[in-house]
Design a protein around this motif. Structure first.
Motif, PDB file in Angstrom:
ATOM      1  N   GLU A 155       0.838  -1.194   0.000  1.00 54.07           N
ATOM      2  CA  GLU A 155       0.000   0.000   0.000  1.00 54.07           C
ATOM      3  C   GLU A 155       0.874   1.246   0.000  1.00 54.07           C
ATOM      4  O   GLU A 155       1.813   1.359   0.779  1.00 54.07           O
ATOM      5  N   ARG A 156       0.549   2.163  -0.897  1.00 55.77           N
ATOM      6  CA  ARG A 156       1.268   3.427  -0.971  1.00 55.77           C
ATOM      7  C   ARG A 156       0.238   4.524  -1.222  1.00 55.77           C
ATOM      8  O   ARG A 156      -0.265   4.663  -2.335  1.00 55.77           O
ATOM      9  N   GLY A 157      -0.109   5.264  -0.191  1.00 52.16           N
ATOM     10  CA  GLY A 157      -1.139   6.285  -0.322  1.00 52.16           C
ATOM     11  C   GLY A 157      -2.491   5.632  -0.555  1.00 52.16           C
ATOM     12  O   GLY A 157      -2.908   4.757   0.185  1.00 52.16           O
ATOM     13  N   ASP A 158      -3.174   6.083  -1.613  1.00 56.84           N
ATOM     14  CA  ASP A 158      -4.475   5.495  -1.931  1.00 56.84           C
ATOM     15  C   ASP A 158      -4.374   4.439  -3.025  1.00 56.84           C
ATOM     16  O   ASP A 158      -5.366   4.043  -3.612  1.00 56.84           O
ATOM     17  N   THR A 159      -3.139   3.963  -3.293  1.00 53.58           N
ATOM     18  CA  THR A 159      -2.913   2.940  -4.316  1.00 53.58           C
ATOM     19  C   THR A 159      -2.396   1.661  -3.663  1.00 53.58           C
ATOM     20  O   THR A 159      -1.498   1.699  -2.837  1.00 53.58           O
ATOM     21  N   VAL A 160      -2.978   0.553  -4.049  1.00 54.89           N
ATOM     22  CA  VAL A 160      -2.545  -0.759  -3.571  1.00 54.89           C
ATOM     23  C   VAL A 160      -2.015  -1.531  -4.765  1.00 54.89           C
ATOM     24  O   VAL A 160      -2.686  -1.648  -5.790  1.00 54.89           O
ATOM     25  N   THR A 161      -0.785  -2.038  -4.652  1.00 53.76           N
ATOM     26  CA  THR A 161      -0.184  -2.853  -5.699  1.00 53.76           C
ATOM     27  C   THR A 161      -0.218  -4.304  -5.257  1.00 53.76           C
ATOM     28  O   THR A 161       0.295  -4.639  -4.183  1.00 53.76           O
ATOM     29  N   LEU A 162      -0.838  -5.146  -6.062  1.00 52.33           N
ATOM     30  CA  LEU A 162      -0.913  -6.572  -5.778  1.00 52.33           C
ATOM     31  C   LEU A 162       0.065  -7.304  -6.677  1.00 52.33           C
ATOM     32  O   LEU A 162       0.080  -7.083  -7.891  1.00 52.33           O
ATOM     33  N   LEU A 163       0.872  -8.161  -6.091  1.00 52.72           N
ATOM     34  CA  LEU A 163       1.861  -8.935  -6.834  1.00 52.72           C
ATOM     35  C   LEU A 163       1.519 -10.412  -6.678  1.00 52.72           C
ATOM     36  O   LEU A 163       1.492 -10.939  -5.563  1.00 52.72           O
ATOM     37  N   ILE A 164       1.232 -11.059  -7.807  1.00 56.13           N
ATOM     38  CA  ILE A 164       0.860 -12.479  -7.788  1.00 56.13           C
ATOM     39  C   ILE A 164       2.115 -13.327  -7.937  1.00 56.13           C
ATOM     40  O   ILE A 164       2.847 -13.195  -8.914  1.00 56.13           O
ATOM     41  N   HIS A 165       2.360 -14.183  -6.958  1.00 49.19           N
ATOM     42  CA  HIS A 165       3.456 -15.148  -7.016  1.00 49.19           C
ATOM     43  C   HIS A 165       2.838 -16.511  -7.311  1.00 49.19           C
ATOM     44  O   HIS A 165       1.864 -16.900  -6.670  1.00 49.19           O
ATOM     45  N   ALA A 166       3.402 -17.217  -8.274  1.00 48.20           N
ATOM     46  CA  ALA A 166       2.893 -18.544  -8.627  1.00 48.20           C
ATOM     47  C   ALA A 166       4.051 -19.410  -9.097  1.00 48.20           C
ATOM     48  O   ALA A 166       5.147 -18.922  -9.371  1.00 48.20           O
ATOM     49  N   SER A 167       3.800 -20.696  -9.205  1.00 47.64           N
ATOM     50  CA  SER A 167       4.798 -21.626  -9.723  1.00 47.64           C
ATOM     51  C   SER A 167       5.141 -21.234 -11.159  1.00 47.64           C
ATOM     52  O   SER A 167       4.275 -20.774 -11.901  1.00 47.64           O
ATOM     53  N   PRO A 168       6.405 -21.413 -11.563  1.00 49.71           N
ATOM     54  CA  PRO A 168       6.804 -21.020 -12.921  1.00 49.71           C
ATOM     55  C   PRO A 168       5.955 -21.667 -14.015  1.00 49.71           C
ATOM     56  O   PRO A 168       5.663 -21.044 -15.034  1.00 49.71           O
ATOM     57  N   GLY A 169       5.507 -22.886 -13.807  1.00 46.54           N
ATOM     58  CA  GLY A 169       4.690 -23.556 -14.803  1.00 46.54           C
ATOM     59  C   GLY A 169       3.277 -22.996 -14.916  1.00 46.54           C
ATOM     60  O   GLY A 169       2.587 -23.226 -15.906  1.00 46.54           O
ATOM     61  N   ASP A 170       2.847 -22.269 -13.907  1.00 44.84           N
ATOM     62  CA  ASP A 170       1.490 -21.717 -13.903  1.00 44.84           C
ATOM     63  C   ASP A 170       1.428 -20.261 -14.337  1.00 44.84           C
ATOM     64  O   ASP A 170       0.335 -19.708 -14.466  1.00 44.84           O
ATOM     65  N   LEU A 171       2.560 -19.621 -14.556  1.00 43.15           N
ATOM     66  CA  LEU A 171       2.561 -18.208 -14.933  1.00 43.15           C
ATOM     67  C   LEU A 171       1.826 -17.972 -16.246  1.00 43.15           C
ATOM     68  O   LEU A 171       1.108 -16.978 -16.394  1.00 43.15           O
ATOM     69  N   GLY A 172       1.981 -18.895 -17.195  1.00 43.29           N
ATOM     70  CA  GLY A 172       1.299 -18.760 -18.478  1.00 43.29           C
ATOM     71  C   GLY A 172      -0.212 -18.807 -18.335  1.00 43.29           C
ATOM     72  O   GLY A 172      -0.939 -18.123 -19.069  1.00 43.29           O
ATOM     73  N   GLU A 188     -13.815   0.140  -2.207  1.00 41.82           N
ATOM     74  CA  GLU A 188     -13.162   0.585  -0.984  1.00 41.82           C
ATOM     75  C   GLU A 188     -12.511   1.957  -1.146  1.00 41.82           C
ATOM     76  O   GLU A 188     -11.898   2.458  -0.219  1.00 41.82           O
ATOM     77  N   GLY A 189     -12.625   2.518  -2.341  1.00 36.31           N
ATOM     78  CA  GLY A 189     -12.059   3.831  -2.575  1.00 36.31           C
ATOM     79  C   GLY A 189     -10.557   3.843  -2.768  1.00 36.31           C
ATOM     80  O   GLY A 189      -9.894   4.845  -2.500  1.00 36.31           O
ATOM     81  N   VAL A 190      -9.974   2.737  -3.239  1.00 34.28           N
ATOM     82  CA  VAL A 190      -8.536   2.671  -3.499  1.00 34.28           C
ATOM     83  C   VAL A 190      -8.283   2.290  -4.946  1.00 34.28           C
ATOM     84  O   VAL A 190      -9.100   1.620  -5.585  1.00 34.28           O
ATOM     85  N   ARG A 191      -7.155   2.753  -5.470  1.00 34.87           N
ATOM     86  CA  ARG A 191      -6.719   2.337  -6.804  1.00 34.87           C
ATOM     87  C   ARG A 191      -5.914   1.060  -6.653  1.00 34.87           C
ATOM     88  O   ARG A 191      -5.114   0.936  -5.725  1.00 34.87           O
ATOM     89  N   VAL A 192      -6.113   0.130  -7.563  1.00 35.25           N
ATOM     90  CA  VAL A 192      -5.436  -1.166  -7.465  1.00 35.25           C
ATOM     91  C   VAL A 192      -4.714  -1.451  -8.765  1.00 35.25           C
ATOM     92  O   VAL A 192      -5.266  -1.270  -9.858  1.00 35.25           O
ATOM     93  N   THR A 193      -3.451  -1.861  -8.642  1.00 38.38           N
ATOM     94  CA  THR A 193      -2.696  -2.352  -9.786  1.00 38.38           C
ATOM     95  C   THR A 193      -2.290  -3.786  -9.498  1.00 38.38           C
ATOM     96  O   THR A 193      -2.080  -4.166  -8.336  1.00 38.38           O
ATOM     97  N   VAL A 194      -2.207  -4.598 -10.540  1.00 36.71           N
ATOM     98  CA  VAL A 194      -1.877  -6.015 -10.389  1.00 36.71           C
ATOM     99  C   VAL A 194      -0.704  -6.345 -11.309  1.00 36.71           C
ATOM    100  O   VAL A 194      -0.731  -6.016 -12.490  1.00 36.71           O
ATOM    101  N   ASP A 195       0.318  -6.987 -10.752  1.00 34.40           N
ATOM    102  CA  ASP A 195       1.458  -7.464 -11.511  1.00 34.40           C
ATOM    103  C   ASP A 195       1.707  -8.931 -11.198  1.00 34.40           C
ATOM    104  O   ASP A 195       1.233  -9.439 -10.178  1.00 34.40           O
ATOM    105  N   VAL A 196       2.457  -9.590 -12.069  1.00 33.94           N
ATOM    106  CA  VAL A 196       2.811 -10.999 -11.877  1.00 33.94           C
ATOM    107  C   VAL A 196       4.315 -11.092 -11.626  1.00 33.94           C
ATOM    108  O   VAL A 196       5.101 -10.552 -12.390  1.00 33.94           O
ATOM    109  N   ALA A 197       4.696 -11.763 -10.536  1.00 32.46           N
ATOM    110  CA  ALA A 197       6.109 -11.957 -10.223  1.00 32.46           C
ATOM    111  C   ALA A 197       6.679 -13.052 -11.108  1.00 32.46           C
ATOM    112  O   ALA A 197       6.023 -14.067 -11.361  1.00 32.46           O
ATOM    113  N   GLU A 198       7.893 -12.843 -11.586  1.00 34.88           N
ATOM    114  CA  GLU A 198       8.536 -13.849 -12.443  1.00 34.88           C
ATOM    115  C   GLU A 198       9.330 -14.814 -11.622  1.00 34.88           C
ATOM    116  O   GLU A 198       9.800 -14.593 -10.597  1.00 34.88           O
TER     117      GLU A 198
END
Length: 117
Positions: free
Chosen positions: A66-83, A107-117
């Motif tokens: 969480e940074r201010g009113d923005t929440v960054t979500l980072l998805i961690h998964a097995s390498p075979g499931d990233l695709g 909830e009144g927040v901005r959300v960004t989603v990234d995938v961890a490599e």
């Protein structure tokens, strides 16, 4: 022939609402000082979607920063499931991002989603 006798009891339903019977809120949504965690609904939505997309649901973890009113979500998964999470031409991850933005807006927040490599 059906087993249904027309009577419905509380035992007939799975009470999987994420809450313990004694708790008012899910533990993941309440911070240590009792304040609600921003973006908890979005994180839960992304976690639920990601776990149902992959072959190894136990290997999925969603980290929230969480940074201010923005929440960054980072998805961690097995390498075979990233695709599976990213999808062809990134269409699946774009859909996940759209759902996360919608959940965050409640909830009144901005959300960004990234995938961890």
């Amino acid at each position: 022939m059906s087993d249904f006798d027309g009577n419905v009891s509380d035992d007939d339903f799975d009470d999987d609402d994420g809450l313990d019977d004694d708790d008012e809120f899910d533990d993941d949504e309440v911070g240590g000082d009792g304040n609600r965690v921003s973006g908890a609904r979005a994180r839960d939505a992304v976690d639920h979607i990601a776990r149902h997309l992959v072959d190894d649901p136990e290997g999925v973890f969603v980290d929230a920063n969480e940074r201010g009113d923005t929440v960054t979500l980072l998805i961690h998964a097995s390498p075979g499931d990233l695709g599976r999470i990213i999808g062809k031409r990134g269409r699946v991850i774009q859909a996940v991002r759209q759902v996360a933005r919608a959940a965050g807006s409640t909830e009144g927040v901005r959300v960004t989603v990234d995938v961890a490599e």
